[in-house]
Design an enzyme around this catalytic site. Structure first.
Site, PDB file in Angstrom:
ATOM      1  N   CYS A   1       6.508 -93.981  17.382  1.00 57.51           N
ATOM      2  CA  CYS A   1       7.221 -92.810  16.835  1.00 57.51           C
ATOM      3  C   CYS A   1       6.237 -91.758  16.326  1.00 57.51           C
ATOM      4  O   CYS A   1       6.510 -91.085  15.313  1.00 57.51           O
ATOM      5  CB  CYS A   1       8.190 -93.204  15.722  1.00 57.51           C
ATOM      6  SG  CYS A   1       9.567 -94.192  16.310  1.00 57.51           S
TER       7      CYS A   1
ATOM      8  N   HIS B   1       5.017 -89.747  11.304  1.00 57.80           N
ATOM      9  CA  HIS B   1       6.095 -90.412  12.044  1.00 57.80           C
ATOM     10  C   HIS B   1       7.130 -89.338  12.402  1.00 57.80           C
ATOM     11  O   HIS B   1       7.313 -88.379  11.659  1.00 57.80           O
ATOM     12  CB  HIS B   1       6.697 -91.461  11.112  1.00 57.80           C
ATOM     13  CG  HIS B   1       7.690 -92.385  11.726  1.00 57.80           C
ATOM     14  ND1 HIS B   1       8.995 -92.019  11.980  1.00 57.80           N
ATOM     15  CD2 HIS B   1       7.588 -93.680  12.120  1.00 57.80           C
ATOM     16  CE1 HIS B   1       9.657 -93.049  12.501  1.00 57.80           C
ATOM     17  NE2 HIS B   1       8.817 -94.068  12.600  1.00 57.80           N
TER      18      HIS B   1
ATOM     19  N   GLN C   1       4.913 -96.874   4.582  1.00 51.19           N
ATOM     20  CA  GLN C   1       3.888 -97.853   4.933  1.00 51.19           C
ATOM     21  C   GLN C   1       2.955 -98.170   3.773  1.00 51.19           C
ATOM     22  O   GLN C   1       2.029 -98.958   3.929  1.00 51.19           O
ATOM     23  CB  GLN C   1       3.064 -97.360   6.136  1.00 51.19           C
ATOM     24  CG  GLN C   1       3.877 -97.176   7.394  1.00 51.19           C
ATOM     25  CD  GLN C   1       4.358 -98.503   7.993  1.00 51.19           C
ATOM     26  OE1 GLN C   1       3.824 -99.575   7.695  1.00 51.19           O
ATOM     27  NE2 GLN C   1       5.371 -98.431   8.835  1.00 51.19           N
TER      28      GLN C   1
ATOM     29  N   LYS D   1      10.863-102.499   5.208  1.00 54.01           N
ATOM     30  CA  LYS D   1       9.399-102.595   5.346  1.00 54.01           C
ATOM     31  C   LYS D   1       8.765-103.303   4.149  1.00 54.01           C
ATOM     32  O   LYS D   1       7.578-103.598   4.161  1.00 54.01           O
ATOM     33  CB  LYS D   1       8.781-101.206   5.487  1.00 54.01           C
ATOM     34  CG  LYS D   1       9.455-100.350   6.534  1.00 54.01           C
ATOM     35  CD  LYS D   1       8.502 -99.822   7.541  1.00 54.01           C
ATOM     36  CE  LYS D   1       9.187 -98.787   8.412  1.00 54.01           C
ATOM     37  NZ  LYS D   1       8.979 -99.040   9.825  1.00 54.01           N
TER      38      LYS D   1
ATOM     39  N   ASP E   1       5.872 -89.647   2.167  1.00 51.61           N
ATOM     40  CA  ASP E   1       6.552 -90.709   2.916  1.00 51.61           C
ATOM     41  C   ASP E   1       5.767 -92.003   2.654  1.00 51.61           C
ATOM     42  O   ASP E   1       4.676 -92.206   3.198  1.00 51.61           O
ATOM     43  CB  ASP E   1       6.538 -90.318   4.405  1.00 51.61           C
ATOM     44  CG  ASP E   1       7.036 -91.436   5.302  1.00 51.61           C
ATOM     45  OD1 ASP E   1       7.365 -92.519   4.785  1.00 51.61           O
ATOM     46  OD2 ASP E   1       7.068 -91.220   6.525  1.00 51.61           O
TER      47      ASP E   1
HETATM   48  N1  PLP Z   1       7.852 -93.056   8.087  1.00 52.94           N
HETATM   49  C1  PLP Z   1       6.973 -93.982   8.456  1.00 52.94           C
HETATM   50  C2  PLP Z   1       5.515 -93.783   8.139  1.00 52.94           C
HETATM   51  C3  PLP Z   1       7.394 -95.108   9.153  1.00 52.94           C
HETATM   52  O1  PLP Z   1       6.509 -96.039   9.529  1.00 52.94           O
HETATM   53  C4  PLP Z   1       8.771 -95.251   9.446  1.00 52.94           C
HETATM   54  C5  PLP Z   1       9.249 -96.409  10.230  1.00 52.94           C
HETATM   55  O2  PLP Z   1       8.546 -96.917  11.074  1.00 52.94           O
HETATM   56  C6  PLP Z   1       9.654 -94.260   9.016  1.00 52.94           C
HETATM   57  C7  PLP Z   1       9.162 -93.184   8.328  1.00 52.94           C
HETATM   58  C8  PLP Z   1      11.111 -94.369   9.283  1.00 52.94           C
HETATM   59  O3  PLP Z   1      11.668 -95.443   8.592  1.00 52.94           O
HETATM   60  P1  PLP Z   1      13.160 -95.918   8.863  1.00 52.94           P
HETATM   61  O4  PLP Z   1      13.269 -96.135  10.344  1.00 52.94           O
HETATM   62  O5  PLP Z   1      13.292 -97.162   8.078  1.00 52.94           O
HETATM   63  O6  PLP Z   1      14.065 -94.834   8.381  1.00 52.94           O
END
Ligand code: PLP
Length: 406
Positions: A363, A123, A203, A226, A200
């Protein structure tokens, strides 16, 4: 264990929403999951009866609010199987968590010529903060390729790790493809090469249990929204010793020991990284969400896997539709493209059928570019989705196909 999806759905007021006379099929939980009454009630109950600013008050209400906030931290630690609450830093979300590590750990540990190993499925939140940190330090980003099925190429990952690798940062689960990465094995390889590891878990935390000790990582982060929690709250977990050795990220109240114009000293983690008034109510809501989702496992996960299998089978049979991301280990995310139909058109047509999915690059622009596509349509399922909703998705896509083919 039996999983009663109808009973679970009754916990989520939003799922009763109707659009154009039909129930809404909410298939975008990878973007944000809906909130159960347990969370809505916890937030309202706290704000209505127990709210005050924390850590500074000497009166009973503030002490109660402080205790509730710190209990939320302990709940997060239990959720992550972390040895102690002190490793849990409350942040706005995964994006802020990664920026914190890239800026703070990065400033103390990255030097010119160092390498940061990422993967192609990251992401943007796990790319851009590292680019900023690399630029400041004169370090270099190295990118691990994927297999044709959308998995991290583990052999390449091992090959790309070297004496210059200071950090390996990767998603536990891909938001765009649903691939579950072998995070423990990747961590083991990176640690053996002397690198620090950030996972990270944005998900993965929503789909299965996380165990930071078993993963062996140094940092792990996720976002409240999430995992059926509120927005504006998230978690950075770090090894306590490592966090204490890192310089502050932001300065302000609560993170200091003593302030003087000549010299200010800082508290240990986690307070060192929690400058200013935090999202107190958000932390209470997050703790309620974690209790709620934990209590539904492992039945919830098995239910999601049944939805994934059904969606994969039904969507694969639609002519002209191609599923993108076919790793054997996936969470309930189905990304796809359809001949002759732009993902945005698919999303709009499905909306007219009260089926809510996400379309675009998710993203993950570098991933889309490597796949040679501008984006995908993505249906993402949570434990509160049903087989009927999968069928509604299928039927709506068959109508899209009829409208757009030839
Ligand atoms: N990392 C992953 C894999 C994501 O799916 C997301 C959000 O879609 C993020 C990071 C970023 O999360 P946030 O927008 O809640 O900071």
């Amino acid at each position: 264990m039996d999983f009663d999806v109808a009973r679970v759905r009754a916990d989520f007021p939003l799922l009763a929403r109707r659009e154009g006379g039909r129930p809404l099929a909410y298939l975008d939980s990878a973007a944000s999951a809906q909130k159960p009454l347990a969370v809505l009630d916890a937030v309202r109950g706290f704000d209505a009866a127990r709210y005050a600013n924390i850590h500074r008050g000497v009166y009973r209400l503030s002490e109660e609010a402080t205790a509730a906030f710190e209990e939320a931290r302990a709940e997060v630690a239990r959720f992550l199987r972390a040895p102690a609450p002190r490793g849990v830093v409350f942040v706005r979300g995964a994006t802020e968590a990664i920026n914190l590590v890239a800026a703070s750990w990065g400033s103390a540990n990255l030097r010119a010529g160092d390498e940061i190993l990422l993967t192609r499925l990251e992401h943007h939140a796990n790319i851009v903060p590292w680019q900023l940190a690399a630029e400041r330090a004169g370090a270099r980003i190295v990118v691990c390729p994927l297999t044709a099925r959308g998995e991290v190429d583990l052999a390449a990952f091992a090959r790309l790790l070297g004496p210059r690798t200071r950090m390996a940062a990767f998603a536990h689960v891909s938001n765009a493809l649903g691939t579950v990465n072998p995070a423990a094995e990747m961590t083991r390889l990176a640690k053996a090469a002397g690198a620090a590891v950030l996972i990270d878990a944005c998900q993965s935390a929503s789909h299965f249990d996380i165990d930071v000790a078993a993963l062996g990582c140094d940092f792990l982060c996720f976002s409240g929204h999430k995992v059926c929690g509120p927005t504006g709250i998230g978690v950075l977990w770090g090894r306590p010793g490592l966090l204490d050795a890192m310089p502050p990220y932001q300065g302000g109240g609560d993170m200091i020991e003593r302030v003087a114009f000549e010299r200010t000293t800082f508290r240990a983690a986690p307070e060192r990284f929690e400058a200013g008034t935090p999202n107190i109510t958000g932390a209470i809501g997050l703790a309620a969400a974690l209790r709620y989702v934990s209590a539904l496992r492992p039945g919830a996960h098995a239910h999601e896997q049944r939805l994934l299998a059904l969606a994969t089978e039904r969507l694969s049979a639609i002519p002209g539709l191609r599923i993108v991301g076919t790793a054997p280990e996936k969470v309930a995310v189905v990304s796809f493209v359809m001949e002759g139909a732009h993902p945005h058109d698919i999303g709009t047509l499905l909306d007219a059928d009260a089926v809510a999915i996400r379309v675009g690059h998710h993203c993950c622009m570098p991933l889309m570019e490597s796949l040679g596509i501008p984006g995908t349509a993505r249906a993402s399922f949570a434990f509160y989705n049903t087989e009927e909703e999968v069928v509604r998705l299928e039927q709506a896509l068959i109508r899209v196909r009829r409208m757009t083919a030839g």
